[in-house]
Design an enzyme around this catalytic site. Structure first.
Site, PDB file in Angstrom:
ATOM      1  N   TYR A 120      10.556   0.640   8.287  1.00 47.87           N
ATOM      2  CA  TYR A 120       9.387   0.173   8.764  1.00 47.87           C
ATOM      3  C   TYR A 120       8.746   1.243   9.633  1.00 47.87           C
ATOM      4  O   TYR A 120       7.911   1.707   9.694  1.00 47.87           O
ATOM      5  CB  TYR A 120       9.342  -1.190   9.387  1.00 47.87           C
ATOM      6  CG  TYR A 120       7.952  -1.816   9.561  1.00 47.87           C
ATOM      7  CD1 TYR A 120       7.326  -2.552   8.734  1.00 47.87           C
ATOM      8  CD2 TYR A 120       7.162  -1.392  10.887  1.00 47.87           C
ATOM      9  CE1 TYR A 120       6.152  -3.091   8.904  1.00 47.87           C
ATOM     10  CE2 TYR A 120       6.093  -2.044  10.931  1.00 47.87           C
ATOM     11  CZ  TYR A 120       5.569  -2.987   9.834  1.00 47.87           C
ATOM     12  OH  TYR A 120       4.163  -3.437  10.108  1.00 47.87           O
TER      13      TYR A 120
ATOM     14  N   ASP B 203       2.698  -5.781  14.527  1.00 46.67           N
ATOM     15  CA  ASP B 203       3.566  -5.118  13.519  1.00 46.67           C
ATOM     16  C   ASP B 203       4.815  -4.468  14.203  1.00 46.67           C
ATOM     17  O   ASP B 203       5.894  -4.208  13.394  1.00 46.67           O
ATOM     18  CB  ASP B 203       2.717  -3.890  12.955  1.00 46.67           C
ATOM     19  CG  ASP B 203       1.723  -4.277  11.735  1.00 46.67           C
ATOM     20  OD1 ASP B 203       2.115  -5.159  10.976  1.00 46.67           O
ATOM     21  OD2 ASP B 203       0.777  -3.866  11.619  1.00 46.67           O
TER      22      ASP B 203
ATOM     23  N   HIS C 272      -4.105  -8.442  15.318  1.00 49.49           N
ATOM     24  CA  HIS C 272      -4.193  -7.403  14.407  1.00 49.49           C
ATOM     25  C   HIS C 272      -5.206  -7.590  13.548  1.00 49.49           C
ATOM     26  O   HIS C 272      -5.034  -8.636  12.878  1.00 49.49           O
ATOM     27  CB  HIS C 272      -2.770  -6.917  14.088  1.00 49.49           C
ATOM     28  CG  HIS C 272      -2.915  -5.679  13.176  1.00 49.49           C
ATOM     29  ND1 HIS C 272      -3.873  -4.625  13.371  1.00 49.49           N
ATOM     30  CD2 HIS C 272      -1.951  -5.436  12.516  1.00 49.49           C
ATOM     31  CE1 HIS C 272      -3.558  -3.773  12.420  1.00 49.49           C
ATOM     32  NE2 HIS C 272      -2.372  -4.008  11.953  1.00 49.49           N
TER      33      HIS C 272
ATOM     34  N   HIS D 161       0.865  -1.091   0.012  1.00 47.51           N
ATOM     35  CA  HIS D 161       0.002   0.017   0.045  1.00 47.51           C
ATOM     36  C   HIS D 161       0.733   1.075   0.081  1.00 47.51           C
ATOM     37  O   HIS D 161       0.973   2.093   0.856  1.00 47.51           O
ATOM     38  CB  HIS D 161      -1.177  -0.137   1.094  1.00 47.51           C
ATOM     39  CG  HIS D 161      -0.701  -0.145   2.577  1.00 47.51           C
ATOM     40  ND1 HIS D 161       0.224   0.446   3.099  1.00 47.51           N
ATOM     41  CD2 HIS D 161      -1.451  -0.963   3.248  1.00 47.51           C
ATOM     42  CE1 HIS D 161       0.483  -0.017   4.228  1.00 47.51           C
ATOM     43  NE2 HIS D 161      -0.492  -0.938   4.487  1.00 47.51           N
TER      44      HIS D 161
ATOM     45  N   HIS E   9      -0.641   0.200  15.002  1.00 46.87           N
ATOM     46  CA  HIS E   9      -0.845   1.125  14.366  1.00 46.87           C
ATOM     47  C   HIS E   9      -2.448   1.347  13.974  1.00 46.87           C
ATOM     48  O   HIS E   9      -2.776   2.153  13.393  1.00 46.87           O
ATOM     49  CB  HIS E   9       0.098   1.594  13.231  1.00 46.87           C
ATOM     50  CG  HIS E   9      -0.174   0.504  11.956  1.00 46.87           C
ATOM     51  ND1 HIS E   9      -0.820   0.888  10.870  1.00 46.87           N
ATOM     52  CD2 HIS E   9      -0.164  -0.850  11.951  1.00 46.87           C
ATOM     53  CE1 HIS E   9      -0.870  -0.204  10.013  1.00 46.87           C
ATOM     54  NE2 HIS E   9      -0.513  -1.150  10.856  1.00 46.87           N
TER      55      HIS E   9
ATOM     56  N   GLU F 130      -5.516  -6.047  10.575  1.00 47.04           N
ATOM     57  CA  GLU F 130      -5.131  -5.705   9.089  1.00 47.04           C
ATOM     58  C   GLU F 130      -5.198  -6.940   8.392  1.00 47.04           C
ATOM     59  O   GLU F 130      -4.466  -8.025   8.795  1.00 47.04           O
ATOM     60  CB  GLU F 130      -4.131  -4.721   9.145  1.00 47.04           C
ATOM     61  CG  GLU F 130      -3.738  -4.181   7.743  1.00 47.04           C
ATOM     62  CD  GLU F 130      -2.871  -3.082   7.551  1.00 47.04           C
ATOM     63  OE1 GLU F 130      -2.169  -2.689   8.749  1.00 47.04           O
ATOM     64  OE2 GLU F 130      -2.495  -2.381   6.663  1.00 47.04           O
TER      65      GLU F 130
ATOM     66  N   ASP G 168      -3.282  -8.486   6.239  1.00 47.07           N
ATOM     67  CA  ASP G 168      -2.045  -9.310   5.998  1.00 47.07           C
ATOM     68  C   ASP G 168      -1.851 -10.139   7.286  1.00 47.07           C
ATOM     69  O   ASP G 168      -0.887 -11.233   7.062  1.00 47.07           O
ATOM     70  CB  ASP G 168      -0.711  -8.165   5.983  1.00 47.07           C
ATOM     71  CG  ASP G 168      -0.629  -7.051   6.940  1.00 47.07           C
ATOM     72  OD1 ASP G 168      -1.837  -6.567   7.390  1.00 47.07           O
ATOM     73  OD2 ASP G 168       0.369  -6.862   6.983  1.00 47.07           O
TER      74      ASP G 168
ATOM     75  N   HIS H 273       6.195  -9.411  10.767  1.00 47.30           N
ATOM     76  CA  HIS H 273       6.955  -9.078   9.503  1.00 47.30           C
ATOM     77  C   HIS H 273       8.573  -9.277   9.981  1.00 47.30           C
ATOM     78  O   HIS H 273       9.107  -8.654  10.783  1.00 47.30           O
ATOM     79  CB  HIS H 273       6.601  -7.792   9.068  1.00 47.30           C
ATOM     80  CG  HIS H 273       5.328  -7.435   8.687  1.00 47.30           C
ATOM     81  ND1 HIS H 273       4.639  -7.939   7.609  1.00 47.30           N
ATOM     82  CD2 HIS H 273       4.218  -6.478   9.135  1.00 47.30           C
ATOM     83  CE1 HIS H 273       3.403  -7.704   7.364  1.00 47.30           C
ATOM     84  NE2 HIS H 273       3.153  -6.664   8.355  1.00 47.30           N
TER      85      HIS H 273
HETATM   86 FE1  FEO Z   1      -0.746  -3.232  10.414  1.00 41.65          FE
HETATM   87 FE2  FEO Z   1       1.396  -5.884   9.004  1.00 41.65          FE
HETATM   88  O1  FEO Z   1      -0.349  -4.805   9.267  1.00 41.65           O
END
Ligand code: FEO
Length: 396
Positions: free
Chosen positions: A191, A164, A78, A24, A145, A80, A82, A224
């Site tokens: 990051y 994250d 989380h 993104h 976040h 999100e 991913d 990640h």
């Molecule tokens: Fe906020 Fe890796 O997703």
């Protein structure tokens, strides 16, 4: 390559996304990973999932350890996609009646993403869940976040599953920080600069809270990149420094150019900065991705932005960068604007207004030169660079 047993009975069952190049708007030129963790105890817990398209790959990996139907509970740190995109597919195999633990905001967010009802169980900071010999403890990290983020801490093993936080968009042969050495830090820095900078005050509070809680870590496992098992202090110290927005005697001259005039100005301004002892980086937005420029902003004390005037406006790439940087809220920087123009020359004023709106300490007036800078014009650019250096307050 996966799953990896990261500690006895604890596995990383996530996946490496080798091919992603744009996350993104963030350039992931070395891919990324979606880490997810299986804790095999009296009860079996799965912590986080992966992107939807990797769901079956993850299930196959889990199946090399246990039948997915033996998983007793899932934790979603989380919402999100991913990390949660694969949740419906995973729960279809695990059993849709099994509990999915998440924060209150996570419950709201997951329900808004997925129509299929799952057995969501909201948890709050301080709540604990026994797996038998091991205990999961939850710590909400709102707005780090997303509103739903939380950490899960495996108390007996002192392992933090940090979602994250402390992550890096990096996919490589390495799985742990000690396998990468210093090479991990630029990825962690990028990051932070592109995902977390705007929440810097909350990160400082969180680090303080973690200190007061007396939590100790044998391992920090983000969702990640590589896992931290050797140099936890290094990433924690870096997060403190980045969240305090500590800068160095470094200035960026960020620009785009139509007929090279603004480039010549940029390089002369960088020359003036360098002559004053500042580490100056001219960064052409046609060649430097916004997310890489933002990484440099993280520890730069001054950001000088230049654009030619195009159709009474700033150049589109420059507008893009300004919008992006504004959202990430760097604080306490020196700002300045410059550019070449033909007949109207609005760009410098517009850039100045944008940087001023970010509360940058502006070097006024900005510098604009008609058409092609001559020797006097380039000398004015060097002087402008020295003026910016002076506003930065010395070389410390
Ligand atoms: Fe906020 Fe890796 O997703």
């Amino acid at each position: 390559m996966r799953p990896i047993e990261i500690a006895p009975g604890i596995y990383d069952v996530g996946v490496k996304d080798w091919n992603i190049r744009d996350f993104h708007g963030y350039s992931t030129y070395q891919g990324t990973t979606y880490n997810a963790f299986l804790v095999v105890d009296d009860k079996i817990a799965l912590i986080d999932t992966v992107k939807k398209e990797f769901a079956d790959q993850m299930l196959r990996q889990i199946a090399t350890i246990v039948d997915p139907r033996r998983i007793d509970l899932v934790v979603s740190n989380h919402t999100e996609m991913d990390h949660s995109g694969a949740l419906p597919r995973i729960m279809h195999r695990v059993g849709e009646d099994k509990p999915v633990y998440c924060s209150k905001m996570g419950l709201k967010g997951l329900k808004q993403h997925f129509r299929a009802p799952l057995n969501y169980q909201a948890v709050s900071t301080g709540d604990e869940l026994s797996l038998g010999r091991r205990t999961l403890a939850f710590l909400e990290t709102r707005m780090l976040h997303w509103p739903d983020n939380m950490f899960t801490y495996l108390k007996e093993d002192q392992i933090l599953f940090s979602s994250d936080a402390f992550g890096q968009h990096y996919a490589g042969p390495e799985n742990f920080d000690d396998e990468m050495g210093e090479a991990v830090m630029p990825h962690a820095k990028k990051y932070f600069a592109n995902i977390l900078l705007l929440y810097a005050p909350l990160i400082l509070k969180l680090l303080d809270q973690v200190g007061k809680m007396g939590l100790t870590f044998k391992m920090i496992c983000p969702d990640h990149g590589v896992l931290w098992r050797r140099d936890m202090h290094k990433i924690l110290e870096a997060y403190g420094r980045w969240a305090r927005q500590e800068t160095s005697a470094k200035a960026l001259v960020v620009y785009d150019t139509m007929w090279q005039s603004t480039r010549h100005m940029a390089e002369a301004i960088a020359g003036g900065l360098a002559a004053a002892g500042v580490r100056a980086l001219p960064l052409d937005l046609r060649h430097c991705h916004r997310s890489d420029v933002m990484t440099e902003v993280l520890d730069a004390r001054a950001v000088v932005v230049g654009s030619p005037t195009l159709n009474n406006n700033v150049f589109p790439t420059v507008a893009d960068f300004l919008t992006y940087m504004k959202g990430l809220k760097p604080l306490g920087r020196v700002g300045a604007a410059f550019g070449s123009y033909g007949w109207s020359g609005e760009a410098v004023k517009l850039i100045g207004a944008e940087l001023g709106g970010m509360n940058f300490r502006m070097v006024e007036p900005g510098l604009r030169l008609p058409y092609v800078p001559d020797a006097d014009g380039l000398a004015a650019c060097e002087a402008f660079g020295r003026q910016v250096a002076a506003a930065m307050g010395g070389n410390a």
